[in-house]
Write an enzyme that holds these catalytic residues in place. Sequence first.
Site, short mmCIF file in Angstrom:
data_model
loop_
_atom_site.label_atom_id
_atom_site.label_comp_id
_atom_site.label_asym_id
_atom_site.label_seq_id
_atom_site.Cartn_x
_atom_site.Cartn_y
_atom_site.Cartn_z
N SER A 148 6.56 15.16 1.04
CA SER A 148 6.32 14.62 2.38
C SER A 148 6.93 13.23 2.53
CB SER A 148 4.81 14.57 2.69
OG SER A 148 4.17 13.75 1.74
N TYR A 200 -5.75 3.01 4.67
CA TYR A 200 -5.06 3.27 3.40
C TYR A 200 -5.81 2.58 2.26
CZ TYR A 200 -1.96 2.36 -0.50
OH TYR A 200 -1.46 2.23 -1.77
N LYS A 238 -8.16 4.10 -1.07
CA LYS A 238 -8.05 3.77 -2.50
C LYS A 238 -9.41 3.35 -3.05
CE LYS A 238 -3.74 4.58 -3.09
NZ LYS A 238 -3.32 5.70 -3.93
N SER A 293 -4.78 0.21 -6.09
CA SER A 293 -3.99 -0.88 -5.50
C SER A 293 -4.81 -2.17 -5.47
CB SER A 293 -3.64 -0.47 -4.08
OG SER A 293 -3.21 -1.58 -3.33
N ASP A 337 1.10 21.11 -2.51
CA ASP A 337 0.19 20.08 -2.02
C ASP A 337 -1.07 20.02 -2.88
OD1 ASP A 337 -1.77 18.73 -0.14
OD2 ASP A 337 0.05 18.79 1.09
N ARG A 373 1.68 -10.83 10.29
CA ARG A 373 1.42 -9.40 10.49
C ARG A 373 -0.10 -9.18 10.39
NH1 ARG A 373 4.37 -5.31 6.31
NH2 ARG A 373 3.02 -6.40 4.84
N PRO A 374 -0.69 -8.50 11.38
CA PRO A 374 -2.14 -8.30 11.33
C PRO A 374 -2.57 -7.62 10.03
CG PRO A 374 -1.25 -7.50 13.43
CD PRO A 374 -0.08 -7.84 12.56
N ASP A 411 -2.57 -8.89 7.03
CA ASP A 411 -2.02 -9.51 5.82
C ASP A 411 -2.91 -10.65 5.33
OD1 ASP A 411 0.20 -7.94 5.49
OD2 ASP A 411 1.66 -9.44 6.16
N ASN A 414 4.62 17.47 -2.65
CA ASN A 414 4.93 18.24 -1.42
C ASN A 414 6.17 17.69 -0.70
OD1 ASN A 414 4.04 15.94 -0.15
ND2 ASN A 414 2.26 16.87 0.85
P1 NAD Z 1 5.74 7.41 -2.61
O1 NAD Z 1 5.42 7.78 -1.20
O2 NAD Z 1 7.15 7.13 -2.96
O3 NAD Z 1 5.22 8.56 -3.59
C1 NAD Z 1 4.08 9.34 -3.30
C2 NAD Z 1 4.47 10.80 -3.48
O4 NAD Z 1 3.35 11.62 -3.20
C3 NAD Z 1 5.59 11.23 -2.53
O5 NAD Z 1 6.61 11.83 -3.29
C4 NAD Z 1 4.92 12.22 -1.60
O6 NAD Z 1 5.81 13.24 -1.19
C5 NAD Z 1 3.79 12.75 -2.45
N1 NAD Z 1 2.63 13.26 -1.73
C6 NAD Z 1 1.93 12.65 -0.73
N2 NAD Z 1 0.90 13.41 -0.35
C7 NAD Z 1 0.92 14.52 -1.13
C8 NAD Z 1 0.10 15.67 -1.20
N3 NAD Z 1 -0.94 15.85 -0.38
N4 NAD Z 1 0.40 16.62 -2.12
C9 NAD Z 1 1.48 16.47 -2.95
N5 NAD Z 1 2.28 15.40 -2.91
C10 NAD Z 1 2.01 14.43 -2.01
O7 NAD Z 1 4.81 6.19 -3.02
P2 NAD Z 1 4.84 5.28 -4.31
O8 NAD Z 1 5.22 3.91 -3.90
O9 NAD Z 1 5.57 5.94 -5.41
O10 NAD Z 1 3.29 5.23 -4.65
C11 NAD Z 1 2.69 6.09 -5.59
C12 NAD Z 1 1.19 5.85 -5.59
O11 NAD Z 1 0.93 4.49 -5.88
C13 NAD Z 1 0.54 6.13 -4.23
O12 NAD Z 1 -0.73 6.70 -4.44
C14 NAD Z 1 0.40 4.74 -3.64
O13 NAD Z 1 -0.66 4.67 -2.72
C15 NAD Z 1 0.11 3.91 -4.87
N6 NAD Z 1 0.45 2.48 -4.70
C16 NAD Z 1 1.71 2.14 -4.28
C17 NAD Z 1 2.03 0.80 -4.08
C18 NAD Z 1 3.40 0.40 -3.58
O14 NAD Z 1 3.54 -0.72 -3.10
N7 NAD Z 1 4.42 1.23 -3.70
C19 NAD Z 1 1.06 -0.19 -4.31
C20 NAD Z 1 -0.20 0.18 -4.76
C21 NAD Z 1 -0.49 1.54 -4.96
N1 UFG Z 2 6.79 -9.25 4.62
C1 UFG Z 2 7.62 -9.88 5.54
N2 UFG Z 2 8.51 -9.12 6.24
C2 UFG Z 2 8.63 -7.78 6.07
C3 UFG Z 2 7.76 -7.14 5.14
C4 UFG Z 2 6.85 -7.91 4.44
O1 UFG Z 2 7.54 -11.08 5.72
O2 UFG Z 2 9.44 -7.14 6.76
C5 UFG Z 2 5.84 -10.07 3.85
C6 UFG Z 2 4.38 -9.71 4.06
O3 UFG Z 2 3.86 -10.40 5.17
C7 UFG Z 2 3.77 -10.12 2.73
C8 UFG Z 2 4.88 -9.85 1.72
O4 UFG Z 2 6.10 -9.82 2.47
O5 UFG Z 2 3.50 -11.49 2.72
C9 UFG Z 2 4.73 -8.52 1.00
O6 UFG Z 2 4.57 -7.48 1.96
P1 UFG Z 2 4.66 -5.94 1.56
O7 UFG Z 2 4.50 -5.15 2.83
O8 UFG Z 2 5.88 -5.69 0.75
O9 UFG Z 2 3.43 -5.73 0.60
P2 UFG Z 2 1.88 -5.96 0.86
O10 UFG Z 2 1.42 -7.00 -0.12
O11 UFG Z 2 1.56 -6.16 2.27
O12 UFG Z 2 1.31 -4.51 0.48
C10 UFG Z 2 1.50 -3.96 -0.80
C11 UFG Z 2 1.61 -2.45 -0.75
C12 UFG Z 2 0.32 -1.84 -0.34
C13 UFG Z 2 -0.79 -2.36 -1.16
C14 UFG Z 2 -0.81 -3.87 -1.16
C15 UFG Z 2 -1.82 -4.38 -2.13
O13 UFG Z 2 2.60 -2.05 0.18
O14 UFG Z 2 0.42 -0.44 -0.61
O15 UFG Z 2 0.45 -4.35 -1.59
O16 UFG Z 2 -1.87 -5.76 -2.12
F1 UFG Z 2 -1.97 -1.92 -0.68
#
Ligand code: NAD
Ligand code: UFG
Length: 357
Positions: free
Chosen positions: A49, A165, A169, A139, A73, A310-311, A313, A47
């Site tokens: 978004s 979030y 998952k 995740s 969507d 960060r709360p 973490d 979508n």
């Molecule tokens: P992203 O936001 O870049 O990609 C998600 C995509 O889903 C986007 O293109 C968004 O437009 C689309 N989308 C959201 N809601 C939708 C809906 N209702 N219908 C259709 N499309 C929709 O995120 P990403 O980093 O590529 O993550 C992909 C998946 O992996 C997500 O489910 C995310 O939760 C999961 N994930 C990501 C991370 C990370 O750190 N990036 C870590 C663990 C899990």
């Molecule tokens: N961090 C900073 N400064 C920033 C951003 C992050 O110090 O501006 C630190 C965080 O405190 C953490 C590390 O960098 O120690 C990684 O932080 P991220 O936000 O990059 O990643 P997180 O591990 O918090 O979260 C990621 C994904 C979530 C997922 C999670 C699973 O973003 O989607 O991993 O462990 F749920």
Amino acid sequence: MKNNNISSSLISHPSSLIIVTGGAGYIGSHTLIELDKAGFDFLVLDNLSNSSQEAIKRVEKIINKKIPFVKGDIRDKELLREIFKENRIDSVIHFAGLKAVGESVQKPLVYYENNVCGTNNLLEVMKEFGVKKFVFSSSATVYGEPDKMPVTEDMQTGVGITNSYGRSKYMIEEILKDLFISDNSWKIAILRYFNPVGAHESGMMGEDPEGIPNNLMPFITQVAVGKLPKLRVFGGDYPTHDGTGVRDYIHVMDLANAHVKALEYINNNDLNEPLIVNLGTGQGYSVLDMVKAFERASGVKIPYEIVDRRPGDIAKIYANPNKAKELLGWEAKRGIDEMCESAWNWQSRNPRGYKGE
Ligand code: NAD
Ligand code: UFG
């Protein structure tokens, strides 16, 4: 036709297709390249978004092929039915979802509606059409605050998750397990990603978050191009080797390849339960390790200050990735230097991401 977003060229695609939901997003778009390389045909449903169709155009350039794209969507059942009716769908790789941890605390209902209800909706339509192969983006957050490291897939999940979030998952994982119990002809892969970073080697694609990035790597790269003044390091007093948080960073192209391996696994094996695998390198790096590695890779100094934690973490999390190696024959090949170099290659060539100059 209720939805006029499907271009007529998409209708009645002759060969069998994978639907890639969220395929315009960061991980989804990179995965398209690996799927294509492995010979799979797919259709993207997104979508937009949190993404741009420009990402799809860049993939088309890289793979030199038109990608069937539906702007829509996963919560729109009629649209899904139309896609399933008009195409031979073989399986679904489900990336679509909202992922901003902080925002999910402010807007839990939006997150549960989009992620949990959206996934349930998608599964209902798959069931209606007898399509039962599903790969899900989960995740490491489902482990909450694990008491043992590295994390293995059999460890407790669902306890100590600090945001909606993460709970979305966990809930989806539980839905998938229940679905399998109700009908064991489903073939489900639950992929628990650790921290995806980096970009495709071309520098044409990468992570392009809206607004100020929440995650570490895009924040660092935006400091490096001068879009942001300095990195705030969240917490310098964790029980880790340098006091900053430790994570298992994984190159997005390694992650992308794991989806191909997971799909091949569920295609070729009978399953007694959903396949659940960690996708990480098994190596933990601190925030300051990442800053140093990035400085090495880019030659750019990253100014930073250490601020409060960060709360929500946790201090440290990294994967035991052995199960993915044993079952899928997959392991991460790219190290921290390649992660940083590719992230910098993307950001320095595209300082404004997909929006262009
Ligand atoms: P992203 O936001 O870049 O990609 C998600 C995509 O889903 C986007 O293109 C968004 O437009 C689309 N989308 C959201 N809601 C939708 C809906 N209702 N219908 C259709 N499309 C929709 O995120 P990403 O980093 O590529 O993550 C992909 C998946 O992996 C997500 O489910 C995310 O939760 C999961 N994930 C990501 C991370 C990370 O750190 N990036 C870590 C663990 C899990
Ligand atoms: N961090 C900073 N400064 C920033 C951003 C992050 O110090 O501006 C630190 C965080 O405190 C953490 C590390 O960098 O120690 C990684 O932080 P991220 O936000 O990059 O990643 P997180 O591990 O918090 O979260 C990621 C994904 C979530 C997922 C999670 C699973 O973003 O989607 O991993 O462990 F749920």
